[in-house]
Design a protein around this motif. Structure first.
Motif, PDB file in Angstrom:
ATOM      1  N   GLN A 101       0.833  -1.209   0.000  1.00  0.00           N
ATOM      2  CA  GLN A 101       0.000   0.000   0.000  1.00  0.00           C
ATOM      3  C   GLN A 101       0.862   1.251   0.000  1.00  0.00           C
ATOM      4  O   GLN A 101       1.687   1.452   0.892  1.00  0.00           O
ATOM      5  CB  GLN A 101      -0.891  -0.015   1.239  1.00  0.00           C
ATOM      6  N   PRO A 103       1.780   5.491   0.027  1.00  0.00           N
ATOM      7  CA  PRO A 103       1.264   6.609   0.825  1.00  0.00           C
ATOM      8  C   PRO A 103      -0.026   7.149   0.236  1.00  0.00           C
ATOM      9  O   PRO A 103      -0.320   6.949  -0.929  1.00  0.00           O
ATOM     10  CB  PRO A 103       2.402   7.639   0.744  1.00  0.00           C
ATOM     11  N   TYR A 104      -0.763   7.856   1.038  1.00  0.00           N
ATOM     12  CA  TYR A 104      -2.066   8.368   0.618  1.00  0.00           C
ATOM     13  C   TYR A 104      -1.952   9.175  -0.661  1.00  0.00           C
ATOM     14  O   TYR A 104      -1.116  10.055  -0.771  1.00  0.00           O
ATOM     15  CB  TYR A 104      -2.651   9.242   1.725  1.00  0.00           C
ATOM     16  N   GLU A 331     -12.213  10.819  -1.016  1.00  0.00           N
ATOM     17  CA  GLU A 331     -12.125  10.931   0.438  1.00  0.00           C
ATOM     18  C   GLU A 331     -13.518  10.922   1.057  1.00  0.00           C
ATOM     19  O   GLU A 331     -13.747  10.295   2.105  1.00  0.00           O
ATOM     20  CB  GLU A 331     -11.377  12.207   0.812  1.00  0.00           C
ATOM     21  N   GLN A 369      -7.367   3.564  -1.257  1.00  0.00           N
ATOM     22  CA  GLN A 369      -6.224   4.361  -0.802  1.00  0.00           C
ATOM     23  C   GLN A 369      -6.643   5.400   0.227  1.00  0.00           C
ATOM     24  O   GLN A 369      -5.990   5.568   1.261  1.00  0.00           O
ATOM     25  CB  GLN A 369      -5.571   5.057  -1.992  1.00  0.00           C
ATOM     26  N   ALA A 370      -7.736   6.098  -0.068  1.00  0.00           N
ATOM     27  CA  ALA A 370      -8.212   7.126   0.864  1.00  0.00           C
ATOM     28  C   ALA A 370      -8.639   6.506   2.192  1.00  0.00           C
ATOM     29  O   ALA A 370      -8.381   7.070   3.269  1.00  0.00           O
ATOM     30  CB  ALA A 370      -9.377   7.891   0.229  1.00  0.00           C
ATOM     31  N   HIS A 372      -7.502   3.698   3.535  1.00  0.00           N
ATOM     32  CA  HIS A 372      -6.311   3.253   4.251  1.00  0.00           C
ATOM     33  C   HIS A 372      -5.597   4.432   4.901  1.00  0.00           C
ATOM     34  O   HIS A 372      -5.093   4.339   6.032  1.00  0.00           O
ATOM     35  CB  HIS A 372      -5.376   2.517   3.296  1.00  0.00           C
ATOM     36  N   ALA A 373      -5.507   5.549   4.182  1.00  0.00           N
ATOM     37  CA  ALA A 373      -4.825   6.722   4.718  1.00  0.00           C
ATOM     38  C   ALA A 373      -5.544   7.296   5.933  1.00  0.00           C
ATOM     39  O   ALA A 373      -4.909   7.738   6.890  1.00  0.00           O
ATOM     40  CB  ALA A 373      -4.714   7.787   3.624  1.00  0.00           C
ATOM     41  N   ARG A 374      -6.862   7.276   5.912  1.00  0.00           N
ATOM     42  CA  ARG A 374      -7.633   7.874   7.009  1.00  0.00           C
ATOM     43  C   ARG A 374      -7.790   6.923   8.190  1.00  0.00           C
ATOM     44  O   ARG A 374      -7.711   7.356   9.352  1.00  0.00           O
ATOM     45  CB  ARG A 374      -9.009   8.317   6.493  1.00  0.00           C
ATOM     46  N   HIS A 376      -6.225   3.651   8.477  1.00  0.00           N
ATOM     47  CA  HIS A 376      -5.093   2.737   8.676  1.00  0.00           C
ATOM     48  C   HIS A 376      -5.513   1.268   8.575  1.00  0.00           C
ATOM     49  O   HIS A 376      -5.048   0.416   9.336  1.00  0.00           O
ATOM     50  CB  HIS A 376      -4.423   3.013  10.027  1.00  0.00           C
ATOM     51  N   SER A 378      -7.046  -1.575   5.292  1.00  0.00           N
ATOM     52  CA  SER A 378      -7.491  -1.705   3.901  1.00  0.00           C
ATOM     53  C   SER A 378      -9.001  -1.873   3.848  1.00  0.00           C
ATOM     54  O   SER A 378      -9.631  -2.366   4.798  1.00  0.00           O
ATOM     55  CB  SER A 378      -6.807  -2.905   3.237  1.00  0.00           C
TER      56      SER A 378
END
Length: 477
Positions: A101, A103-104, A331, A369-370, A372-374, A376, A378
């Motif tokens: 994965q 980075p965001y 997002e 991706q969004a 996972h970034a927010r 943490h 999947s």
């Protein structure tokens, strides 16, 4: 001296002379089609005299995904590749899975088979797809609303995959194949090896041409002859090949619904993660064949929660792959998915289904991706945590189709063979569906080896036997 067939005084061989199996109405108009990559030289088996040279035929397309954006006729040159259909060339030497994965907002470094060009949530190193001018002036559609009126956002309509336009056949003289098939079934006994050897190498449009030629040249129905001469899983596999992608999917959709109980795995395989064009082709063929709408049959055979997901998917209103995902909108979609599940005592299934049904593959990757970034985690793990049963399987099927369709099919094939006994019905359906696209098939074999540490063909060989084994192996070679 070998016998030379006289030039036909009738329409070119390969033109359908009657309706395909199961149809009760006149066939669709025939469309033209170019000669395949690697077609045999002039004068060889199955090749017409004066066949176009190699390289003038559109490359093999990804089964179950839209081909490059084209004009009114399939096979017209395309200035813009349709996302999800033409994968970039893969390095030799093994399966290349997506990287861990990123980075965001950063796309993965390596695209699995079938992913679209550069964009938010897509692989790098390719120019971004052109965006229609009106799309820049159109906001991302509100979450949870039907997208039927969002034409500027939807982009250009997708084109059906290879084998999803009824009446479309490959050009050429296929009388040698028709003769070989008839010889294998004529008289006492059946030469199953000859049937497998003749039918297994054909692509969807070559298969359609052989079937039409068998009818016009031999004066018999190939489907009916094979059905009467063969039995067991060999017969099931051969009939699936003869039907071709569209009619086999149509028959599978009916089989998933018909009778007591629902074959949920079959419904997922056929109807989820598909392009708008392919879904519309299946719906049209289903209604022509069975005189009833597919949407009504599906709705009446599922529980409320899964019925809402399939109803949304069958509207065939997914966003077009050529439109790059809007990062801000992705997002919001990720936040909405979380609020509809983890933030509630009871999941808001309607909201989750709406997002998955309308999102393109490119957007699903971007939402992942969004998310996972927010949060943490999947999106795949979140689905496994929040859902169960058929709803979990259906959402994971859509997610994995977007993330890596080759790995998805490798996992589905292993599911047919793991545990006590072989799920032969599933294996036949999934092997036939994978074999229609040779490029994708090779990706699946590499993905299977990477995931399970075994060669797919050897695994299948160990789970089958006899002529059934020969057919499964021939379709995967």
């Amino acid at each position: 001296m070998s016998y030379q067939y006289p030039p036909p005084n009738q329409p070119p061989y390969g033109a359908p002379t009657g309706p395909p199996h199961g149809y009760q109405q006149p066939p669709y108009p025939q469309q033209q089609y170019g000669a395949p990559q690697g077609a045999p030289p002039q004068g060889q088996y199955g090749a017409p005299q004066g066949a176009p040279p190699q390289g003038q035929y559109p490359p093999q397309q990804g089964y179950g995904h839209p081909p490059p954006q084209q004009g009114a006729y399939y096979g017209a040159p395309s200035p813009q590749p349709q996302a999800g259909y033409h994968a970039p060339p893969q390095p030799q030497g093994g399966y290349h899975a997506p990287s861990p994965q990123p980075p965001y907002g950063a796309p993965p470094n390596q695209a699995p088979y079938g992913q679209p060009p550069q964009g938010y949530g897509a692989p790098p190193n390719q120019p971004p797809p052109a965006v229609p001018a009106m799309a820049h002036r159109t906001a991302h559609p509100p979450m949870g609303q039907p997208q039927g009126g969002m034409a500027p956002y939807m982009g250009a309509p997708s084109v059906p995959s290879l084998g999803y336009v009824p009446g479309q056949t490959a050009p050429g003289d296929f009388r040698p194949q028709a003769d070989a098939l008839r010889k294998a079934m004529k008289g006492f006994g059946t030469d199953e090896k000859a049937l497998i050897q003749t039918l297994a190498p054909l692509d969807p449009l070559q298969m359609a041409a052989v079937r039409a030629t068998y009818s016009s040249h031999i004066g018999r129905d190939l489907y009916k002859d094979v059905k009467s001469e063969c039995g067991g899983y060999l017969r099931d596999g051969l009939l699936a090949v003869i039907d071709g992608p569209l009619m086999h999917d149509t028959a599978c959709a009916r089989e998933a619904i018909e009778g007591i109980g629902t074959k949920e795995w079959l419904m997922n395989d056929v109807l989820l993660g598909r392009s708008n064009a392919d879904l519309n082709a299946i719906k049209t063929a289903y209604e022509r064949t069975y005189r009833r709408p597919l949407t009504k049959d599906v709705e009446g055979d599922l529980s409320f929660k899964t019925a809402s997901l399939f109803a949304a998917a069958l509207r065939a209103q997914r966003h077009d792959e050529s439109i790059p995902p809007n990062p801000h909108a992705m997002e919001n979609e990720a936040r909405t998915l979380h609020e509809a599940t983890s933030a509630r005592m009871v999941n808001n299934v309607t909201e989750v289904c709406a997002i998955f049904a309308r999102s393109s593959d490119n957007e699903i990757r971007a939402i992942d991706q969004a998310f996972h970034a927010r949060y943490h985690a999947s999106l795949e793990k979140h689905i496994e945590k929040e859902f169960a049963g058929h709803m979990e399987d259906a959402l994971l099927h859509m997610y994995r189709t977007a993330k890596d369709p080759a790995m998805r099919d490798a996992i589905l094939l292993e599911d047919c063979m793991s545990g006590m006994g072989t799920k032969d019905e599933r294996l036949v359906v999934r092997v036939v569906r994978v074999h229609w696209n040779r490029n994708h098939k090779e990706q699946v074999k590499r993905a299977y080896h990477r995931k399970f540490g075994k060669h797919l063909i050897e695994r299948v060989r160990g789970e089958t036997s006899g002529d059934y084994q020969r057919l499964m192996v021939a379709l995967l070679e």
